[in-house]
Design an enzyme around this catalytic site. Structure first.
Site, mmCIF file in Angstrom:
data_model
loop_
_atom_site.group_PDB
_atom_site.id
_atom_site.type_symbol
_atom_site.label_atom_id
_atom_site.label_comp_id
_atom_site.label_asym_id
_atom_site.label_seq_id
_atom_site.Cartn_x
_atom_site.Cartn_y
_atom_site.Cartn_z
ATOM 1 N N LYS A 172 0.853 -1.206 0.000
ATOM 2 C CA LYS A 172 0.000 0.000 0.000
ATOM 3 C C LYS A 172 0.882 1.246 0.000
ATOM 4 O O LYS A 172 2.026 1.215 0.468
ATOM 5 C CB LYS A 172 -0.966 0.023 1.196
ATOM 6 C CG LYS A 172 -0.311 0.146 2.600
ATOM 7 C CD LYS A 172 -0.084 1.569 3.070
ATOM 8 C CE LYS A 172 0.680 1.624 4.387
ATOM 9 N NZ LYS A 172 1.570 2.751 4.576
ATOM 10 N N PRO A 191 9.699 -3.793 -0.842
ATOM 11 C CA PRO A 191 10.855 -3.437 -0.012
ATOM 12 C C PRO A 191 10.502 -3.454 1.481
ATOM 13 O O PRO A 191 9.375 -3.145 1.857
ATOM 14 C CB PRO A 191 11.238 -2.036 -0.491
ATOM 15 C CG PRO A 191 10.246 -1.622 -1.511
ATOM 16 C CD PRO A 191 9.378 -2.794 -1.856
ATOM 17 N N ALA A 236 9.760 -0.035 4.670
ATOM 18 C CA ALA A 236 9.766 0.994 3.636
ATOM 19 C C ALA A 236 8.553 1.903 3.678
ATOM 20 O O ALA A 236 8.406 2.791 2.854
ATOM 21 C CB ALA A 236 9.843 0.311 2.273
ATOM 22 N N LEU A 286 5.524 0.667 3.210
ATOM 23 C CA LEU A 286 4.622 0.087 2.207
ATOM 24 C C LEU A 286 3.803 -1.078 2.774
ATOM 25 O O LEU A 286 3.115 -1.779 2.026
ATOM 26 C CB LEU A 286 5.427 -0.387 0.982
ATOM 27 C CG LEU A 286 6.238 0.698 0.260
ATOM 28 C CD1 LEU A 286 7.079 0.086 -0.854
ATOM 29 C CD2 LEU A 286 5.316 1.775 -0.318
ATOM 30 N N GLY A 322 4.969 -6.283 5.735
ATOM 31 C CA GLY A 322 4.711 -7.281 6.781
ATOM 32 C C GLY A 322 3.219 -7.442 7.030
ATOM 33 O O GLY A 322 2.711 -8.564 7.182
ATOM 34 N N ASP A 328 -2.413 -1.785 9.969
ATOM 35 C CA ASP A 328 -2.563 -1.801 8.507
ATOM 36 C C ASP A 328 -3.149 -3.114 7.989
ATOM 37 O O ASP A 328 -3.473 -3.211 6.807
ATOM 38 C CB ASP A 328 -1.190 -1.616 7.825
ATOM 39 C CG ASP A 328 -0.683 -0.191 7.907
ATOM 40 O OD1 ASP A 328 -1.514 0.727 8.090
ATOM 41 O OD2 ASP A 328 0.533 0.009 7.775
#
Ligand code: ATP
Length: 315
Positions: A11, A99, A102, A104, A107, A141
């Protein structure tokens, strides 16, 4: 032995505003989250023994109980204590393309994939709201990573309101491979520097979050106005990450000057992205910035925005 393979997309944040502190120690946030096609693949194989094993092709990803994918499987064994007896354990293989550390949510995406895959492997029959509730126990997240697409996220990021899809736009992402920013450091530094301006009363927090919901960025998304979205990109955490990392500031500036719709750091960084109207524009900007900042430590990815969360690969 049965197995399932899942796609776990990364994301980016199109918007991240820190509203205040929460009693649980987290921050109260108003974010707009967006899935992209850059993704890990997570393979789950039934094991004969009552163990959870994790494999990953990336050297910085832990394989023990601190891996979020491991913790997702462990959570399900705690919630459904007879699954090992009925089905045995699971072997989890993560093919890491997102990555690491990062901004994003790599995990969290892996954890979401494990929840979806084990729901199938262990025949739990969980509904989407039940998966989301379990996901929220693993990380803020994870609920978004399950659902994917475009969404407004409030609370600590786990309360989601879906927004219309934006899947015709592209991004160029760039990250210095040796630069990592700890999410905890970014939020704690923000609190130290800007905590005085936090909204303290619950009504104030609620009304600020609902103003984001009815605000210009959501309007631009509803209108699918890429130029306007690019202008309205916002991330409070840039205020702590950019001043302490001159090379990140330079990268952010190079993207901002590139002719893209807009540029910003994602989440707590250090990935920076440029929003683009086409794949051709994204590739051109990648070449332009690569030429301007000639550093072998800088990695690039071009990715389309996506309207999907965890996907099962039909074998
Ligand atoms: P955040 O959700 O906090 O923004 P991020 O996207 O910045 O996270 P991740 O790639 O999720 O970063 O990794 C953060 C840290 O979590 C890594 O440094 C790594 O040690 C640990 N980690 C645990 N499990 C995983 C996993 N499955 N994939 C990647 N990192 C993991």
């Amino acid at each position: 032995m049965r197995s399932y393979s899942l796609i776990a997309p990364a994301k980016i944040n199109l918007y991240l505003e820190i509203l205040g502190d929460r009693r649980d120690g987290y921050h109260e946030l108003a974010m707009i989250l967006q899935s992209i096609e850059l993704a890990d693949q997570v393979d789950l194989h039934e094991l004969g023994t009552d163990t959870i094993r994790v494999h990953c092709n990336h050297p910085l990803v832990p394989l023990d109980q601190s891996n979020l994918a491991y913790r997702a499987a462990q959570l399900l064994t705690q919630e459904f204590p007879d699954v090992f007896d009925r089905f045995g354990g699971v072997d989890i293989t993560i093919n890491k393309q997102i990555p690491v550390a990062a901004g994003l949510a790599g995990g969290s995406a892996n954890a979401a994939a494990v929840l979806v895959g084990l729901d199938l492997l262990w025949q739990l029959g969980l509904t989407q709201p039940e998966l989301q509730e379990l996901g929220a126990k693993l990380g803020s997240d994870v609920p978004f990573c399950l659902a994917g697409g475009t969404a407004l996220a409030t609370g600590r990021g786990e309360q989601l309101s879906p927004l219309p899809d934006l899947d015709s736009l592209y991004v160029v992402l760039a990250k210095y491979s040796s630069l990592m920013i700890s999410t905890a450091w970014a939020y704690n530094t923000y609190r130290s520097n800007f905590g005085d301006s936090y909204i303290r009363d619950p009504e104030g927090l609620e009304s600020r979050a609902s103003r984001v919901h009815s605000g210009p960025m959501v309007h631009a998304i509803v209108e699918k106005d890429g130029a306007q979205i690019g202008q309205l990109l916002h991330n409070d955490l840039e205020k702590v990450a950019l001043p302490s990392n001159p090379q990140l500031l330079q990268l952010r500036q190079a993207f901002a000057d590139s002719g893209a719709l807009g540029a910003m750091m994602s989440g707590s960084g250090p990935t920076v992205f440029a929003l683009c109207e086409s794949q051709a524009q994204a590739q051109e900007i990648q070449q332009q910035v690569r030429a301007a900042i000639d550093d072998p430590d800088l990695d690039f990815w071009v990715s389309k925005l996506s309207n999907r969360g965890i996907q099962l690969i039909e074998l």
